[in-house]
Motif scaffolding. Structure first.
Motif, short mmCIF file in Angstrom:
data_model
loop_
_atom_site.label_atom_id
_atom_site.label_comp_id
_atom_site.label_asym_id
_atom_site.label_seq_id
_atom_site.Cartn_x
_atom_site.Cartn_y
_atom_site.Cartn_z
N THR A 169 33.35 -14.38 57.51
CA THR A 169 32.98 -13.36 58.47
C THR A 169 31.52 -12.94 58.36
OG1 THR A 169 35.21 -12.43 58.51
CG2 THR A 169 33.46 -11.00 59.26
N THR A 216 41.49 -11.97 71.53
CA THR A 216 41.84 -12.69 70.31
C THR A 216 42.15 -11.74 69.17
OG1 THR A 216 40.51 -14.63 70.90
CG2 THR A 216 41.02 -14.33 68.57
N THR A 217 41.33 -10.71 69.01
CA THR A 217 41.54 -9.75 67.92
C THR A 217 42.85 -9.01 68.06
OG1 THR A 217 39.13 -9.47 67.71
CG2 THR A 217 40.53 -7.81 66.67
N THR A 263 45.98 -11.32 67.75
CA THR A 263 46.21 -11.80 66.39
C THR A 263 46.63 -10.67 65.46
OG1 THR A 263 44.53 -13.52 66.68
CG2 THR A 263 45.23 -13.04 64.42
N ASN A 264 45.98 -9.52 65.60
CA ASN A 264 46.11 -8.45 64.60
C ASN A 264 47.25 -7.46 64.84
OD1 ASN A 264 43.80 -9.70 63.72
ND2 ASN A 264 42.55 -7.87 63.66
N GLN A 280 38.67 -11.01 62.13
CA GLN A 280 37.63 -10.03 62.46
C GLN A 280 36.34 -10.75 62.82
OE1 GLN A 280 37.38 -7.68 58.86
NE2 GLN A 280 36.00 -9.11 57.85
N ASP A 323 36.52 -3.62 67.34
CA ASP A 323 37.81 -4.11 67.81
C ASP A 323 38.79 -4.29 66.65
OD1 ASP A 323 36.07 -6.14 67.02
OD2 ASP A 323 36.98 -7.65 68.31
N TYR A 324 38.29 -4.80 65.52
CA TYR A 324 39.14 -4.98 64.33
C TYR A 324 39.69 -3.64 63.85
CZ TYR A 324 40.24 -5.85 59.38
OH TYR A 324 40.85 -5.91 58.15
N GLN A 343 36.89 -12.29 72.80
CA GLN A 343 37.01 -11.79 71.42
C GLN A 343 38.00 -10.64 71.36
OE1 GLN A 343 33.45 -10.95 69.04
NE2 GLN A 343 34.41 -9.05 68.31
N THR A 358 42.44 -2.27 66.01
CA THR A 358 43.77 -2.86 65.78
C THR A 358 44.39 -2.32 64.50
OG1 THR A 358 42.91 -4.80 64.57
CG2 THR A 358 43.15 -5.01 66.97
#
Length: 282
Positions: free
Chosen positions: A230, A145-146, A149-150, A129, A188-189, A142, A192
């Protein structure tokens, strides 16, 4: 160990290292009694070197399972997780790599199956995150990537593991309280994590005929390496919950034990909310 209301100021770079945290998170309660709920099971856990993933690995081991964990680069943390699992009398296979890579996900499952002869429980848990207060500040890099990965690895891991899961196999996915109430600084976190909720419910419907269950856990503020890696200020982390403090990994992992065992045999497509008392929709 005690459960502090406040944490000392500290900061790390992602993905964060558990052995550098102050205080070090509680992995498992001293009075947690295993009862062979997962005897002779094989559990595969992404992000299993630290935080919630480590705690799940140790709880599963105390319940009788052999463990395989994926981690990116935290060799010292991963080694310690292996030691903790072995202290419970079980084996722990360390698999270092990046879950963003589809090929690695497939190879990791293959290695687990080659080592243990199969896989019974898959825990999708790894995540990153990057807080941003404005959508304009979320770069394309970003964003990729988020999501890569998530949520993408959930597809890759499930596709690779599914041929090896037998009837009564289990998938457990880690979402977040942010999937249910949103987060203004983790757009974005939280997106996901919302996707993970829908993924879980849809996969549960897809696999029901195979007698494979799919559930998840949606943690609230839990004291893991991702937090000091974070946020610049962690002193008030978790204090806005009804219980007035952040949770420990040891308080989340038993929910995974429940979902992995036959205690939850009549549950699929569901989420458990371990969040300190925040009321959220189902």
């Amino acid at each position: 160990m005690g459960k502090p209301d406040k944490f000392p100021e500290q900061s790390q770079k992602q993905p964060g290292k558990e052995h550098k945290m102050n205080p070090v998170p509680e992995v498992i309660r001293k009075n947690y009694q295993g009862s062979d709920k997962l005897k002779n099971k094989i559990a595969f856990i992404t992000g299993g070197d630290s935080g919630i993933g480590r705690s799940v690995a140790v709880h599963f081991a105390r319940e009788g399972a052999n463990i395989a964990i994926i981690y990116v680069e935290e060799n010292e943390d991963a080694k310690h997780t292996k030691e903790l699992v072995e202290k419970e009398g079980k084996q722990c296979l360390l698999l270092q790599g990046d879950v963003k890579e589809k090929k690695f996900c497939k190879e990791a499952i293959k290695k687990c199956v080659e080592t243990y002869g199969g896989v019974d429980i898959v825990v999708n848990n790894a995540a990153v995150q990057f807080p941003k207060d404005n959508i304009e500040d979320i770069s394309e890099e970003q964003l990729h990537t988020t999501f890569q990965t998530n949520i993408y690895p959930y597809f890759h891991i499930v596709k690779a593991a599914l041929p090896h899961l037998k009837e009564k196999g289990v998938f457990i996915n880690t979402a977040s309280v942010t999937a249910y109430r949103g987060s203004g600084h983790l757009l974005d976190y939280s997106s996901t994590k919302g996707a993970i909720v829908t993924f879980t419910r849809s996969l549960a419907k897809m696999l029901a005929e195979k007698k494979i269950r799919v559930n998840g856990v949606a943690p609230g503020p839990i004291w893991t390496p991702l937090i000091p890696a974070t946020f610049n200020n962690v002193s008030d982390f978790g204090q806005d919950t009804l219980l007035g403090r952040a949770g420990q990994p040891s308080e989340v992992a038993p929910a995974y034990v429940f979902l992995a065992s036959e205690d939850s045999s009549y549950m699929t497509g569901q989420f458990l909310h371990v969040n300190g008392g925040e009321l959220v929709g189902a």
